[in-house]
Design a protein around this motif. Structure first.
Motif, mmCIF file in Angstrom:
data_model
loop_
_atom_site.group_PDB
_atom_site.id
_atom_site.type_symbol
_atom_site.label_atom_id
_atom_site.label_comp_id
_atom_site.label_asym_id
_atom_site.label_seq_id
_atom_site.Cartn_x
_atom_site.Cartn_y
_atom_site.Cartn_z
ATOM 1 N N ALA A 168 125.141 64.737 94.972
ATOM 2 C CA ALA A 168 126.463 65.177 94.525
ATOM 3 C C ALA A 168 126.381 65.592 93.064
ATOM 4 O O ALA A 168 125.793 64.895 92.235
ATOM 5 C CB ALA A 168 127.482 64.057 94.707
ATOM 6 N N VAL A 169 126.977 66.734 92.751
ATOM 7 C CA VAL A 169 127.051 67.223 91.376
ATOM 8 C C VAL A 169 128.522 67.213 90.965
ATOM 9 O O VAL A 169 129.372 67.757 91.685
ATOM 10 C CB VAL A 169 126.478 68.657 91.268
ATOM 11 N N LEU A 170 128.822 66.602 89.837
ATOM 12 C CA LEU A 170 130.206 66.506 89.388
ATOM 13 C C LEU A 170 130.253 66.470 87.868
ATOM 14 O O LEU A 170 129.261 66.127 87.212
ATOM 15 C CB LEU A 170 130.887 65.279 89.981
ATOM 16 N N PRO A 171 131.384 66.805 87.273
ATOM 17 C CA PRO A 171 131.474 66.784 85.807
ATOM 18 C C PRO A 171 131.275 65.367 85.258
ATOM 19 O O PRO A 171 131.581 64.382 85.935
ATOM 20 C CB PRO A 171 132.909 67.274 85.539
ATOM 21 N N HIS A 172 130.780 65.288 84.055
ATOM 22 C CA HIS A 172 130.540 63.976 83.443
ATOM 23 C C HIS A 172 131.827 63.146 83.322
ATOM 24 O O HIS A 172 131.771 61.919 83.386
ATOM 25 C CB HIS A 172 129.920 64.143 82.050
ATOM 26 N N ASP A 173 132.979 63.824 83.157
ATOM 27 C CA ASP A 173 134.225 63.081 82.962
ATOM 28 C C ASP A 173 134.984 62.855 84.271
ATOM 29 O O ASP A 173 136.136 62.423 84.258
ATOM 30 C CB ASP A 173 135.123 63.814 81.959
ATOM 31 N N HIS A 174 134.362 63.129 85.402
ATOM 32 C CA HIS A 174 135.016 62.915 86.693
ATOM 33 C C HIS A 174 135.148 61.406 86.944
ATOM 34 O O HIS A 174 134.238 60.620 86.603
ATOM 35 C CB HIS A 174 134.200 63.571 87.814
ATOM 36 N N PRO A 175 136.254 60.958 87.543
ATOM 37 C CA PRO A 175 136.437 59.517 87.797
ATOM 38 C C PRO A 175 135.312 58.888 88.622
ATOM 39 O O PRO A 175 135.028 57.690 88.471
ATOM 40 C CB PRO A 175 137.769 59.469 88.556
ATOM 41 N N LEU A 176 134.661 59.665 89.480
ATOM 42 C CA LEU A 176 133.588 59.118 90.315
ATOM 43 C C LEU A 176 132.232 59.123 89.624
ATOM 44 O O LEU A 176 131.253 58.610 90.166
ATOM 45 C CB LEU A 176 133.481 59.899 91.632
ATOM 46 N N ALA A 177 132.179 59.693 88.415
ATOM 47 C CA ALA A 177 130.889 59.810 87.727
ATOM 48 C C ALA A 177 130.355 58.474 87.251
ATOM 49 O O ALA A 177 129.170 58.352 86.930
ATOM 50 C CB ALA A 177 131.002 60.775 86.546
ATOM 51 N N ASP A 178 131.219 57.441 87.218
ATOM 52 C CA ASP A 178 130.743 56.139 86.771
ATOM 53 C C ASP A 178 130.158 55.312 87.907
ATOM 54 O O ASP A 178 129.707 54.184 87.694
ATOM 55 C CB ASP A 178 131.880 55.363 86.089
ATOM 56 N N ARG A 179 130.135 55.866 89.123
ATOM 57 C CA ARG A 179 129.557 55.148 90.259
ATOM 58 C C ARG A 179 128.036 55.327 90.276
ATOM 59 O O ARG A 179 127.504 56.360 89.868
ATOM 60 C CB ARG A 179 130.132 55.680 91.579
ATOM 61 N N ASP A 180 127.343 54.304 90.772
ATOM 62 C CA ASP A 180 125.888 54.414 90.906
ATOM 63 C C ASP A 180 125.511 55.415 91.993
ATOM 64 O O ASP A 180 124.496 56.102 91.891
ATOM 65 C CB ASP A 180 125.289 53.052 91.252
ATOM 66 N N HIS A 181 126.299 55.462 93.037
ATOM 67 C CA HIS A 181 126.074 56.407 94.123
ATOM 68 C C HIS A 181 127.410 56.689 94.795
ATOM 69 O O HIS A 181 128.408 56.004 94.526
ATOM 70 C CB HIS A 181 125.064 55.856 95.137
ATOM 71 N N LEU A 182 127.426 57.694 95.665
ATOM 72 C CA LEU A 182 128.657 58.080 96.345
ATOM 73 C C LEU A 182 128.431 58.116 97.856
ATOM 74 O O LEU A 182 127.299 58.252 98.325
ATOM 75 C CB LEU A 182 129.121 59.470 95.870
ATOM 76 N N THR A 183 129.517 58.003 98.585
ATOM 77 C CA THR A 183 129.474 58.186 100.034
ATOM 78 C C THR A 183 130.274 59.432 100.374
ATOM 79 O O THR A 183 131.125 59.880 99.581
ATOM 80 C CB THR A 183 130.084 56.982 100.772
ATOM 81 N N LEU A 184 130.029 59.992 101.540
ATOM 82 C CA LEU A 184 130.812 61.149 101.959
ATOM 83 C C LEU A 184 132.280 60.771 102.112
ATOM 84 O O LEU A 184 133.169 61.592 101.879
ATOM 85 C CB LEU A 184 130.263 61.711 103.275
ATOM 86 N N GLY A 185 132.538 59.531 102.494
ATOM 87 C CA GLY A 185 133.914 59.078 102.612
ATOM 88 C C GLY A 185 134.663 59.165 101.298
ATOM 89 O O GLY A 185 135.856 59.473 101.272
ATOM 90 N N GLN A 186 133.975 58.895 100.184
ATOM 91 C CA GLN A 186 134.622 58.974 98.872
ATOM 92 C C GLN A 186 134.943 60.414 98.469
ATOM 93 O O GLN A 186 135.742 60.629 97.559
ATOM 94 C CB GLN A 186 133.716 58.333 97.815
ATOM 95 N N LEU A 187 134.333 61.364 99.149
ATOM 96 C CA LEU A 187 134.584 62.776 98.840
ATOM 97 C C LEU A 187 135.689 63.358 99.703
ATOM 98 O O LEU A 187 136.049 64.526 99.538
ATOM 99 C CB LEU A 187 133.304 63.593 99.047
ATOM 100 N N ARG A 188 136.248 62.558 100.617
ATOM 101 C CA ARG A 188 137.197 63.064 101.610
ATOM 102 C C ARG A 188 138.352 63.824 100.957
ATOM 103 O O ARG A 188 138.740 64.897 101.409
ATOM 104 C CB ARG A 188 137.719 61.912 102.466
ATOM 105 N N ASP A 189 138.955 63.276 99.930
ATOM 106 C CA ASP A 189 140.128 63.898 99.311
ATOM 107 C C ASP A 189 139.806 64.612 97.997
ATOM 108 O O ASP A 189 140.719 65.006 97.261
ATOM 109 C CB ASP A 189 141.200 62.826 99.061
ATOM 110 N N GLN A 190 138.515 64.778 97.709
ATOM 111 C CA GLN A 190 138.103 65.437 96.475
ATOM 112 C C GLN A 190 137.905 66.938 96.716
ATOM 113 O O GLN A 190 137.381 67.341 97.757
ATOM 114 C CB GLN A 190 136.795 64.837 95.960
ATOM 115 N N PRO A 191 138.330 67.796 95.775
ATOM 116 C CA PRO A 191 138.055 69.237 95.925
ATOM 117 C C PRO A 191 136.541 69.465 95.990
ATOM 118 O O PRO A 191 135.796 69.001 95.123
ATOM 119 C CB PRO A 191 138.646 69.847 94.653
ATOM 120 N N LEU A 192 136.101 70.153 97.028
ATOM 121 C CA LEU A 192 134.661 70.369 97.240
ATOM 122 C C LEU A 192 134.317 71.842 97.087
ATOM 123 O O LEU A 192 135.012 72.712 97.627
ATOM 124 C CB LEU A 192 134.258 69.897 98.636
ATOM 125 N N ILE A 193 133.266 72.095 96.352
ATOM 126 C CA ILE A 193 132.712 73.450 96.307
ATOM 127 C C ILE A 193 131.788 73.567 97.504
ATOM 128 O O ILE A 193 130.685 73.010 97.509
ATOM 129 C CB ILE A 193 131.966 73.704 94.987
#
Length: 301
Positions: A168-193
């Motif tokens: 996953a690539v996201l801006p440094h100031d994104h709320p999810l950027a402080d996570r060690d890793h992400l799941t696809l479930g966490q991207l469900r409501d996030q704007p996706l490129i």
């Protein structure tokens, strides 16, 4: 049409000035050489050599044929030499197709060293964004070797190169950027490129999401993985990008997915027995798929 053997006989006789000497040079009997000259003369309709008390010399007709005969024989020599060089993997043309995300990170470094060792090899390259398009190019005979993700349908020769991780690539100031890793479930409501349907990565990611009962919220689509990464860095949304398409200086946060999301990278072989195909495939396999150090440091364990 005169045979190459007949033209070779004419050149040898003129160069030697003697049928006996020419026959010895060609490892032929004199009657066999005379037969070749006679066949050439019948084809032309006039004598090509004049027999003298001591030796022979070309007639005016023979001299007019001689230059082109030498060119024809030289062309044959070049063709044979080129074929032998290709058989050794040292010459000829190799037609490649490559997934565009792999061209810079995988294929270019391989070809840089390989061409230094084989400078007589000529290359043609086609880039695509679809694994199935790679398979189609091989099936149609348009290319000899294709490098990319495994196609959905392919029964031909295949060599595994390695496994490519999707991050996953996201801006440094994104709320999810402080996570060690992400799941696809966490991207469900996030704007996706996301990717254009022409890019095989679009359907593959949709299938992976469907397995986890996730539906993406698409903010924008692009055909290129590298562009998706840049748009994510610019704050347009989150992008799911193969590590091979992430530039080392990308000003963005990179996060691994859990469970890991990856796909196999393979070489599709149009003619598995071809020496050039074998040599290039071996070089690609030796390099394999790896995450560059500059990118690995941005990924949390």
């Amino acid at each position: 049409m005169p045979t190459l053997r007949a033209l070779e006989a004419l050149v040898a006789v003129v160069d030697a000035g003697s049928i006996t000497e020419a026959a010895a040079r060609l490892h032929m009997s004199q009657p066999a050489l005379s037969h070749q000259l006679a066949a050439l003369e019948r084809e032309i309709g006039a004598p090509v050599v004049e027999r003298l008390p001591r030796g022979v010399r070309p007639t005016a007709v023979g001299r007019s044929v001689l230059a082109d005969a030498r060119l024809a024989l030289a062309a044959v020599d070049r063709a044979v030499a080129g074929g032998r060089a290709t058989a050794r993997g040292e010459g000829g043309q190799l037609r490649l197709a490559c997934a565009e995300s792999l061209t810079a990170g995988l294929l270019a470094p391989v070809l840089r060293g390989w061409l230094r060792r084989n400078p007589l090899v000529r290359l043609a390259l086609t880039e695509t964004t679809s694994a199935d398009e790679l398979a189609r190019l091989i099936d149609s005979g348009a290319v000899d070797l294709a490098i990319g993700p495994r196609p959905s349908r392919w029964t031909g020769g295949t060599e595994v190169v390695g496994v490519e991780e999707i991050v996953a690539v996201l801006p440094h100031d994104h709320p999810l950027a402080d996570r060690d890793h992400l799941t696809l479930g966490q991207l469900r409501d996030q704007p996706l490129i996301h990717y254009h349907p022409d890019n095989g990565l679009a359907g593959w990611l949709d299938a992976q999401a469907a397995r986890r009962e996730v539906e993406f919220t698409v903010a924008m689509r692009t055909r290129q993985a590298a562009t998706a990464a840049q748009l994510a860095a610019a704050g347009v949304g989150i992008a799911l990008v193969p590590t091979t398409a992430v530039s080392a200086g990308l000003p963005a946060a990179l996060r691994r997915l859990r469970p890991e999301l990856s796909r196999e990278i393979v070489c599709l072989l149009g003619t598995p027995g071809d020496p050039l195909v074998r040599a290039c495939t071996a070089a690609i396999q030796r390099r394999g798929i790896s995450i560059p150090a500059a990118i690995a440091t941005k990924l949390t364990p």
